[in-house]
Design a protein around this motif. Structure first.
Motif, PDB file in Angstrom:
ATOM      1  N   LYS A  73       0.807  -1.259  -0.048  1.00 13.12           N
ATOM      2  CA  LYS A  73       0.122   0.050   0.071  1.00 13.12           C
ATOM      3  C   LYS A  73       0.992   1.174  -0.203  1.00 13.12           C
ATOM      4  CE  LYS A  73      -3.641   2.255   2.582  1.00 13.12           C
ATOM      5  NZ  LYS A  73      -4.634   2.330   3.741  1.00 13.12           N
ATOM      6  N   SER A  74       1.848   1.257   0.833  1.00  7.44           N
ATOM      7  CA  SER A  74       2.819   2.338   0.929  1.00  7.44           C
ATOM      8  C   SER A  74       3.661   2.626  -0.293  1.00  7.44           C
ATOM      9  CB  SER A  74       3.488   2.340   2.236  1.00  7.44           C
ATOM     10  OG  SER A  74       4.565   1.362   2.004  1.00  7.44           O
ATOM     11  N   ILE A  75       4.189   1.712  -0.891  1.00  5.49           N
ATOM     12  CA  ILE A  75       5.156   1.761  -2.108  1.00  5.49           C
ATOM     13  C   ILE A  75       4.215   1.817  -3.394  1.00  5.49           C
ATOM     14  CG2 ILE A  75       7.081   0.751  -3.185  1.00  5.49           C
ATOM     15  CD1 ILE A  75       7.788  -0.434  -0.759  1.00  5.49           C
ATOM     16  N   LEU A  76       3.388   0.657  -3.615  1.00  4.77           N
ATOM     17  CA  LEU A  76       2.608   0.591  -4.984  1.00  4.77           C
ATOM     18  C   LEU A  76       1.216   1.359  -4.974  1.00  4.77           C
ATOM     19  CD1 LEU A  76       3.845  -2.816  -5.575  1.00  4.77           C
ATOM     20  CD2 LEU A  76       5.051  -0.860  -6.444  1.00  4.77           C
ATOM     21  N   GLY A  77       0.888   1.687  -3.689  1.00  3.19           N
ATOM     22  CA  GLY A  77      -0.661   2.381  -3.750  1.00  3.19           C
ATOM     23  C   GLY A  77      -1.704   1.148  -3.587  1.00  3.19           C
ATOM     24  N   ALA A  84      -1.318  -7.518  -3.974  1.00  5.62           N
ATOM     25  CA  ALA A  84      -0.603  -8.335  -2.860  1.00  5.62           C
ATOM     26  C   ALA A  84      -1.583  -9.143  -2.090  1.00  5.62           C
ATOM     27  CB  ALA A  84       0.093  -7.379  -2.288  1.00  5.62           C
ATOM     28  N   ASN A  85      -2.715  -8.539  -1.601  1.00 10.10           N
ATOM     29  CA  ASN A  85      -3.677  -8.934  -0.694  1.00 10.10           C
ATOM     30  C   ASN A  85      -4.329 -10.533  -1.514  1.00 10.10           C
ATOM     31  OD1 ASN A  85      -2.956  -7.133   0.987  1.00 10.10           O
ATOM     32  ND2 ASN A  85      -4.949  -6.288   1.099  1.00 10.10           N
ATOM     33  N   PHE A  86      -4.625 -10.223  -2.610  1.00  8.85           N
ATOM     34  CA  PHE A  86      -5.461 -11.320  -3.319  1.00  8.85           C
ATOM     35  C   PHE A  86      -4.275 -12.648  -3.350  1.00  8.85           C
ATOM     36  CE2 PHE A  86      -6.039 -13.793  -7.054  1.00  8.85           C
ATOM     37  CZ  PHE A  86      -7.162 -14.448  -6.864  1.00  8.85           C
ATOM     38  N   ALA A  87      -3.146 -12.379  -3.788  1.00 10.65           N
ATOM     39  CA  ALA A  87      -2.003 -13.357  -4.095  1.00 10.65           C
ATOM     40  C   ALA A  87      -1.872 -14.070  -2.543  1.00 10.65           C
ATOM     41  CB  ALA A  87      -0.816 -12.850  -4.574  1.00 10.65           C
ATOM     42  N   MET A  88      -1.588 -13.251  -1.631  1.00  6.41           N
ATOM     43  CA  MET A  88      -1.394 -13.897  -0.144  1.00  6.41           C
ATOM     44  C   MET A  88      -2.571 -14.623   0.495  1.00  6.41           C
ATOM     45  SD  MET A  88       0.949 -13.467   2.277  1.00  6.41           S
ATOM     46  CE  MET A  88       0.829 -14.040   3.715  1.00  6.41           C
ATOM     47  N   ILE A  89      -3.859 -14.213   0.243  1.00  2.75           N
ATOM     48  CA  ILE A  89      -5.045 -15.022   0.730  1.00  2.75           C
ATOM     49  C   ILE A  89      -4.918 -16.085  -0.191  1.00  2.75           C
ATOM     50  CG2 ILE A  89      -7.229 -14.739   1.214  1.00  2.75           C
ATOM     51  CD1 ILE A  89      -6.782 -11.673   1.890  1.00  2.75           C
ATOM     52  N   PHE A  90      -5.118 -16.002  -1.406  1.00  2.00           N
ATOM     53  CA  PHE A  90      -5.424 -17.181  -2.696  1.00  2.00           C
ATOM     54  C   PHE A  90      -4.472 -18.294  -2.027  1.00  2.00           C
ATOM     55  CE2 PHE A  90      -4.521 -19.347  -6.198  1.00  2.00           C
ATOM     56  CZ  PHE A  90      -5.661 -19.551  -6.716  1.00  2.00           C
ATOM     57  N   LEU A  91      -3.338 -18.099  -2.024  1.00  3.55           N
ATOM     58  CA  LEU A  91      -2.089 -18.907  -1.863  1.00  3.55           C
ATOM     59  C   LEU A  91      -2.248 -19.553  -0.484  1.00  3.55           C
ATOM     60  CD1 LEU A  91       0.357 -20.544  -3.037  1.00  3.55           C
ATOM     61  CD2 LEU A  91       1.752 -18.548  -2.348  1.00  3.55           C
ATOM     62  N   LEU A 348       6.155  -8.656  -6.744  1.00  3.04           N
ATOM     63  CA  LEU A 348       6.015  -7.724  -5.755  1.00  3.04           C
ATOM     64  C   LEU A 348       7.251  -7.345  -5.147  1.00  3.04           C
ATOM     65  CD1 LEU A 348       2.575  -8.971  -4.124  1.00  3.04           C
ATOM     66  CD2 LEU A 348       2.796  -6.757  -5.190  1.00  3.04           C
ATOM     67  N   PRO A 349       8.054  -7.961  -4.624  1.00  3.90           N
ATOM     68  CA  PRO A 349       9.369  -7.681  -4.190  1.00  3.90           C
ATOM     69  C   PRO A 349      10.124  -6.852  -5.214  1.00  3.90           C
ATOM     70  CG  PRO A 349       9.237  -9.776  -3.731  1.00  3.90           C
ATOM     71  CD  PRO A 349       8.066  -9.582  -4.674  1.00  3.90           C
ATOM     72  N   VAL A 350      10.013  -7.214  -6.526  1.00  2.00           N
ATOM     73  CA  VAL A 350      10.879  -6.481  -7.512  1.00  2.00           C
ATOM     74  C   VAL A 350      10.202  -5.027  -8.093  1.00  2.00           C
ATOM     75  CG1 VAL A 350      11.308  -6.471 -10.142  1.00  2.00           C
ATOM     76  CG2 VAL A 350      11.899  -8.605  -8.715  1.00  2.00           C
ATOM     77  N   ALA A 351       8.818  -5.146  -7.918  1.00  2.00           N
ATOM     78  CA  ALA A 351       8.305  -3.941  -8.269  1.00  2.00           C
ATOM     79  C   ALA A 351       8.395  -2.969  -7.108  1.00  2.00           C
ATOM     80  CB  ALA A 351       6.705  -4.251  -8.457  1.00  2.00           C
ATOM     81  N   MET A 352       8.293  -3.334  -5.954  1.00  3.77           N
ATOM     82  CA  MET A 352       8.442  -2.314  -4.854  1.00  3.77           C
ATOM     83  C   MET A 352       9.785  -1.913  -4.647  1.00  3.77           C
ATOM     84  SD  MET A 352       6.010  -3.977  -1.637  1.00  3.77           S
ATOM     85  CE  MET A 352       6.410  -5.649  -1.845  1.00  3.77           C
ATOM     86  N   VAL A 353      10.725  -2.711  -4.829  1.00  5.09           N
ATOM     87  CA  VAL A 353      12.144  -2.324  -4.616  1.00  5.09           C
ATOM     88  C   VAL A 353      12.599  -1.304  -5.693  1.00  5.09           C
ATOM     89  CG1 VAL A 353      14.546  -3.009  -4.901  1.00  5.09           C
ATOM     90  CG2 VAL A 353      13.092  -4.210  -3.352  1.00  5.09           C
ATOM     91  N   TRP A 354      11.998  -1.528  -7.201  1.00  6.23           N
ATOM     92  CA  TRP A 354      12.341  -0.646  -8.241  1.00  6.23           C
ATOM     93  C   TRP A 354      11.537   0.662  -8.034  1.00  6.23           C
ATOM     94  CZ3 TRP A 354       8.879   1.503 -11.976  1.00  6.23           C
ATOM     95  CH2 TRP A 354       9.640   2.151 -12.984  1.00  6.23           C
ATOM     96  N   SER A 355      10.563   0.591  -7.540  1.00  7.82           N
ATOM     97  CA  SER A 355       9.809   2.045  -7.341  1.00  7.82           C
ATOM     98  C   SER A 355      10.374   2.622  -6.275  1.00  7.82           C
ATOM     99  CB  SER A 355       8.338   1.661  -6.925  1.00  7.82           C
ATOM    100  OG  SER A 355       7.531   2.611  -6.571  1.00  7.82           O
ATOM    101  N   GLN A 356      10.787   1.914  -5.116  1.00  4.72           N
ATOM    102  CA  GLN A 356      11.677   2.660  -3.948  1.00  4.72           C
ATOM    103  C   GLN A 356      12.822   3.185  -4.303  1.00  4.72           C
ATOM    104  OE1 GLN A 356      10.818   1.390   0.250  1.00  4.72           O
ATOM    105  NE2 GLN A 356      12.988   0.704   0.009  1.00  4.72           N
ATOM    106  N   ARG A 357      13.674   2.401  -5.330  1.00  4.15           N
ATOM    107  CA  ARG A 357      14.967   2.726  -5.711  1.00  4.15           C
ATOM    108  C   ARG A 357      14.917   4.095  -6.680  1.00  4.15           C
ATOM    109  NH1 ARG A 357      18.155  -2.839  -6.922  1.00  4.15           N
ATOM    110  NH2 ARG A 357      18.219  -3.475  -4.821  1.00  4.15           N
ATOM    111  N   LYS A 358      13.628   3.960  -7.658  1.00  5.66           N
ATOM    112  CA  LYS A 358      13.472   5.013  -8.498  1.00  5.66           C
ATOM    113  C   LYS A 358      13.249   6.295  -7.669  1.00  5.66           C
ATOM    114  CE  LYS A 358      10.549   6.131 -12.405  1.00  5.66           C
ATOM    115  NZ  LYS A 358       9.319   5.730 -13.271  1.00  5.66           N
ATOM    116  N   GLN A 359      12.570   6.260  -6.723  1.00  2.00           N
ATOM    117  CA  GLN A 359      12.223   7.550  -5.895  1.00  2.00           C
ATOM    118  C   GLN A 359      13.356   8.362  -5.254  1.00  2.00           C
ATOM    119  OE1 GLN A 359       9.162   6.602  -3.015  1.00  2.00           O
ATOM    120  NE2 GLN A 359       7.910   5.684  -4.729  1.00  2.00           N
TER     121      GLN A 359
END
Length: 401
Positions: A73-77, A84-91, A348-359
């Motif tokens: 939520k904080s990094i990707l909105g 993230a929630n759907f993947a976590m709960i489903f799996l 998700l880890p790749v997208a969040m780290v990429w977004s955080q580093r980009k900022q």
């Protein structure tokens, strides 16, 4: 105290990773040959260890009790949070339902044998869910202590199995090559999912605290232990039996029966059964702990007894219901496990780290090596795993189950 938590957390990672699915690895990789299977195991370990370290890079800038829900939520909105929630709960609901159903059946059989009466099939599943829920609700420290004990027994059983089987390993069996190229793609999702522990990372961060040096040790050694065990297990299973015999084994029971006959040792079946029970227990504890903390964060539940009891109900009641009343539903869901795990543990880890580093807001903390190229390679590996799973599900390449 921190050393005890670090060791315990390593074993939670290893225990979550080494589930009963490990027993299916020799059958899933039977047509690959030892060398090809070993390469896929090493690559899967590298990918999952890398993305686990990416998660630590994210956690260092968040609160100690942050879960994937908070981070996304904080990094990707909001959109990232929903994915993230759907993947976590489903799996994790599918996995918990599988553990409750499979473990419940084993427990019901043991109860019937001990009591000398026919116990209802549902009784084992309900009792197992209550037992695990009680341990998880008591807290990570309780999970840690029980997991250490179970893991010690599990390693002892594995060592006994290795000792009994090692004299029957034949070097020529290990030189076999893949019998067809499609089998390599078919094995990728199975081997990849055998290194899944990422859902329990937020629980470990919360337990150990934001000590990145200790957490890096936890992730690297915690993931390395399953790697070593998997390599030895492949060495034994593929060395004891020829490639043709392995492929003709009628599932796990046929595989166990064959190696018992080769070693002339009826106790092998007992070793494998005990290991499967313990592997299921440690993996179930790790998975449900991660799901419990995820729901506690998502629903803003505190650490009081009432709040933890409510979180336990949210965590365990739905998968128990699925296991009892909709068995086909969760079995079908498990067919998509590799795809959900790729989203959860790679994209998700790749997208969040990429977004955080980009900022570029955080530049003085821990950063995983590899830069943008490392992130791109990890994402491509994730796409390959999903493609392999989809090709298998559509019948283009052979299905390994």
């Amino acid at each position: 105290m921190l050393k005890n938590k670090t060791l315990g957390s390593m074993l939670i990672v290893a225990g979550t990773t080494i589930g009963a699915g490990m027993l299916a690895l020799p059958i899933a990789s039977a047509g690959l040959g030892f060398t090809t299977a070993l390469i896929l195991i090493l690559l899967s370990w590298l990918l999952m260890t890398y993305t686990a370290l990416l998660m630590l890079e994210l956690h260092q800038y968040a609160s100690a009790d942050a879960t994937l829900n908070t981070l996304a939520k904080s990094i990707l909105g909001k959109r990232g949070q929903y994915i993230a929630n759907f993947a976590m709960i489903f799996l994790f609901y599918a996995l918990c339902a599988a553990y409750i159903a499979g473990g419940g059946t084993q427990l019901q059989e043991k109860m019937s044998n001990v009591l000398g009466i026919e116990v209802a099939p549902q009784a084992g599943s309900i009792l197992l869910a209550i037992l695990v829920a009680s341990v998880v609700t008591a807290g990570t420290s309780t999970v840690d202590k029980l997991n250490k004990m179970l893991f010690a027994v599990k390693i002892t059983v594995l060592a006994s199995l290795f000792f009994v089987l090692s004299p029957y390993v034949h070097g020529q069996h290990l030189l076999d090559m893949p019998i067809q190229q499609g089998l390599v793609l078919s094995a990728i999702p199975v081997i990849f999912t055998s290194f899944g522990f990422h859902g329990s990372i937020p629980s470990i961060v919360k337990y150990v605290g934001l000590d990145i040096k200790s957490l890096r040790r936890v992730m690297m050694f915690g993931a390395a232990l399953p790697l070593v065990i998997y390599v030895f297990w492949q060495l034994l299973s593929q060395g004891v039996m020829s490639q043709q015999s392995l492929m003709q084994s009628n599932g796990l029971s046929g595989f166990v029966s064959n190696i018992s006959n080769i070693a002339h040792n009826p106790h092998i079946s007992t070793f494998v059964t005990v290991f499967a029970d313990l592997a299921l227990a440690t993996s179930f504890l790790g998975v449900s702990l991660g799901l419990f903390d995820f729901f506690a964060d998502a629903f803003k539940k505190g650490n009081g007894k009432l709040d933890r009891s409510k979180t336990a109900l949210i965590t365990f009641l739905p998968p128990l219901g699925f296991a009892l009343f909709y068995p086909k539903g969760f079995i079908m869901a498990l067919g998509y496990a590799a795809i959900a795990l790729v989203i959860l543990a790679v994209f998700l880890p790749v997208a969040m780290v990429w977004s955080q580093r980009k900022q570029g807001l955080q530049t003085d903390g821990y950063q995983v090596r590899g830069g943008s190229l490392g992130l791109a390679i990890a994402a491509l590996c994730g796409l390959l795993i999903i493609a392999a799973q989809m090709l298998q599900m559509t019948g283009v390449i052979p299905s390994l189950g």
